[in-house]
Design a protein around this motif. Structure first.
Motif, PDB file in Angstrom:
ATOM      1  N   GLN A 100      -9.354  -3.172  11.179  1.00 22.31           N
ATOM      2  CA  GLN A 100      -9.178  -1.901  10.494  1.00 22.31           C
ATOM      3  C   GLN A 100     -10.352  -0.987  10.839  1.00 22.31           C
ATOM      4  O   GLN A 100     -11.199  -1.326  11.650  1.00 22.31           O
ATOM      5  CB  GLN A 100      -9.046  -2.114   8.986  1.00 22.31           C
ATOM      6  CG  GLN A 100      -7.746  -2.800   8.555  1.00 22.31           C
ATOM      7  CD  GLN A 100      -6.509  -1.911   8.712  1.00 22.31           C
ATOM      8  OE1 GLN A 100      -6.603  -0.711   8.994  1.00 22.31           O
ATOM      9  NE2 GLN A 100      -5.332  -2.496   8.538  1.00 22.31           N
ATOM     10  N   THR A 127      -5.436   1.155   5.630  1.00 23.33           N
ATOM     11  CA  THR A 127      -6.122   2.399   5.285  1.00 23.33           C
ATOM     12  C   THR A 127      -5.218   3.590   5.568  1.00 23.33           C
ATOM     13  O   THR A 127      -4.688   3.717   6.676  1.00 23.33           O
ATOM     14  CB  THR A 127      -7.415   2.542   6.110  1.00 23.33           C
ATOM     15  OG1 THR A 127      -8.175   1.340   5.987  1.00 23.33           O
ATOM     16  CG2 THR A 127      -8.233   3.722   5.640  1.00 23.33           C
ATOM     17  N   SER A 147     -12.486   0.511   2.640  1.00 22.38           N
ATOM     18  CA  SER A 147     -11.195  -0.141   2.839  1.00 22.38           C
ATOM     19  C   SER A 147     -11.302  -1.250   3.885  1.00 22.38           C
ATOM     20  O   SER A 147     -10.811  -2.370   3.683  1.00 22.38           O
ATOM     21  CB  SER A 147     -10.157   0.895   3.272  1.00 22.38           C
ATOM     22  OG  SER A 147      -8.940   0.279   3.618  1.00 22.38           O
ATOM     23  N   MET A 151       0.825  -1.207   0.000  1.00 21.39           N
ATOM     24  CA  MET A 151       0.000   0.000   0.000  1.00 21.39           C
ATOM     25  C   MET A 151       0.863   1.263   0.000  1.00 21.39           C
ATOM     26  O   MET A 151       0.463   2.302  -0.516  1.00 21.39           O
ATOM     27  CB  MET A 151      -0.932   0.016   1.208  1.00 21.39           C
ATOM     28  CG  MET A 151      -1.914  -1.135   1.252  1.00 21.39           C
ATOM     29  SD  MET A 151      -2.793  -1.406  -0.302  1.00 21.39           S
ATOM     30  CE  MET A 151      -3.200  -3.139  -0.149  1.00 21.39           C
ATOM     31  N   GLU A 202      -5.744  -4.325   3.494  1.00 22.28           N
ATOM     32  CA  GLU A 202      -5.372  -3.011   2.987  1.00 22.28           C
ATOM     33  C   GLU A 202      -5.201  -2.085   4.181  1.00 22.28           C
ATOM     34  O   GLU A 202      -6.125  -1.915   4.981  1.00 22.28           O
ATOM     35  CB  GLU A 202      -6.437  -2.422   2.059  1.00 22.28           C
ATOM     36  CG  GLU A 202      -6.011  -1.056   1.522  1.00 22.28           C
ATOM     37  CD  GLU A 202      -7.098  -0.311   0.754  1.00 22.28           C
ATOM     38  OE1 GLU A 202      -6.748   0.661   0.070  1.00 22.28           O
ATOM     39  OE2 GLU A 202      -8.271  -0.698   0.865  1.00 22.28           O
ATOM     40  N   SER A 225     -10.854  -5.341   3.465  1.00 24.10           N
ATOM     41  CA  SER A 225      -9.946  -6.113   4.310  1.00 24.10           C
ATOM     42  C   SER A 225     -10.661  -7.273   4.986  1.00 24.10           C
ATOM     43  O   SER A 225     -10.079  -8.349   5.181  1.00 24.10           O
ATOM     44  CB  SER A 225      -9.297  -5.210   5.364  1.00 24.10           C
ATOM     45  OG  SER A 225      -8.347  -4.341   4.778  1.00 24.10           O
TER      46      SER A 225
END
Length: 377
Positions: free
Chosen positions: A189, A149, A161, A99, A147, A165
């Motif tokens: 997340q 964020t 996001s 990322m 991912e 995930s």
């Protein structure tokens, strides 16, 4: 073979004292994991790392898949065997590094396509491939592919996001190959939004993992916002599973994280700082390259037992850095890892004794004093 399990031994407020059992040894928590990005803790031999009290280290999926390659590491017996580390190993999923590549990567529902920062070659990471790579690396603890964020992020962006995930977490779990004494952690997340963090915790709980990490923090939001996010996240997490705050951090971050119910931490800071001349002490950080240390025969930290402190003076370390000698960065990295391990051991003892609040108060009081006066005898 030992089953992968976690025992919560005692609590003091929200601080937790636990014990993690793995196929490759026991991990006393709260614990700090030195980072061995490319299958080495920079500047240190494995036995040196072990001597500090470190019981588990971390290696990096992204870097090892690019060089020397996951299949090659697998043929060599995994990271632990290749580097000579005889304890547990945690590998990140590669998600954070991918990322951070920005324009070098392209994200879609299935995964991420990216170009290597080394030679520009194209690669593909999906939840299934990340999990397979970590299996080849022989990770004792495998992380779900997620991912990370970015911060700041609009709530709608953070929500999309996080939910991606969570879909990837389910696919990571389905791809995980269970082995006795090995485990996989899901990653919470949701940025700094309490309701999104709660949704993420619930989704991961429904999937079911051996442990749970808190991701997407220490990415620019600042300590106050990070602590606030922990305060509304950790109370929602299962009490009988380890909690891991990823990529954190400074000594005060560790103390604050433990106070808010975190069990596991990792960060490159001790060794990265050691290579640039910063040493951590019970009275705060110092820069060994500063002229004030040039004739100081005292150790970096008189309470430390590492070789840098027990055998050498600040003056000698100052000289090594000024002379650009590799031994200087090796010794200071060793000292910093020792300081972090001593800090974790002191916190474990304070939780057991029911004195963590006093420990936390004393820690901040000592840090605020600043370094010892160079004129003191």
């Amino acid at each position: 073979m030992t089953a992968f399990s976690y025992d919560l031994l005692s609590t003091d407020g929200t601080a937790r004292r636990g014990r993690l059992h793995t196929a490759w040894g026991v991990v006393e928590t709260p614990v700090f994991m030195p980072v061995g990005t490319a299958a080495t803790v920079k500047g240190m031999m494995p036995e040196s790392v072990k001597s500090t009290g470190a019981s588990i280290i971390l290696a990096n999926t992204y870097h090892l898949m690019l060089r020397p390659g996951a299949e090659r590491v697998g043929r060599l017996g995994g990271v632990r065997k290749m580097m000579g580390w005889d304890g547990p190993l945690l590998t990140d999923s590669g998600g954070f590094q991918v990322m951070s590549l920005g324009p070098l990567r392209k994200l879609d529902e299935d995964g991420v396509t990216f170009k290597s920062h080394l030679d520009g070659s194209k690669h593909r990471l999906t939840p299934e491939r990340s999990t397979e790579i970590q299996h080849l690396l022989d990770a004792t603890i495998t992380m779900a592919f997620d991912e990370c964020t970015p911060f700041p992020a609009e709530k709608t962006v953070a929500a999309d996001s996080m939910r991606l995930s969570m879909r990837w977490a389910k696919r990571s779990r389905d791809a995980f190959v269970p082995r006795e004494g090995y485990g996989q952690f899901g990653i919470v997340q949701g940025s700094v939004f309490a309701d999104l963090r709660a949704e993420s915790v619930a989704a991961l709980g429904d999937i079911g993992f051996e442990g749970y990490a808190i991701g997407g923090l220490a990415v620019g939001e600042g300590q106050e916002a990070m602590f606030e996010a922990l305060e509304f996240t950790t109370p929602l997490m299962q009490t009988d599973k380890p909690r891991y705050l990823m990529g954190v951090g400074k000594p005060s971050d560790l103390v604050g994280g433990v106070a808010r119910g975190v069990d596991m931490f990792d960060c490159v800071l001790p060794t990265r700082s050691g290579r640039t001349g910063q040493g951590f002490t019970r009275r705060g950080p110092i820069n060994i390259k500063n002229a004030r240390h040039a004739e100081d025969n005292r150790p970096i930290d008189e309470a430390c037992s590492c070789p840098a402190c027990s055998r050498f003076s600040r003056a000698y370390l100052h000289h090594l850095f000024k002379a650009d000698e590799v031994q200087g960065l090796m010794l200071l990295s060793w000292h910093n890892i020792q300081y972090y391990q001593d800090l974790m051991a002191d916190m474990r003892a304070a939780i057991e004794a029911g004195t963590f609040a006093q420990f936390e108060k004393n820690f901040h009081a000592m840090q605020s004093l600043g370094d010892i006066d160079p004129l003191d005898p």
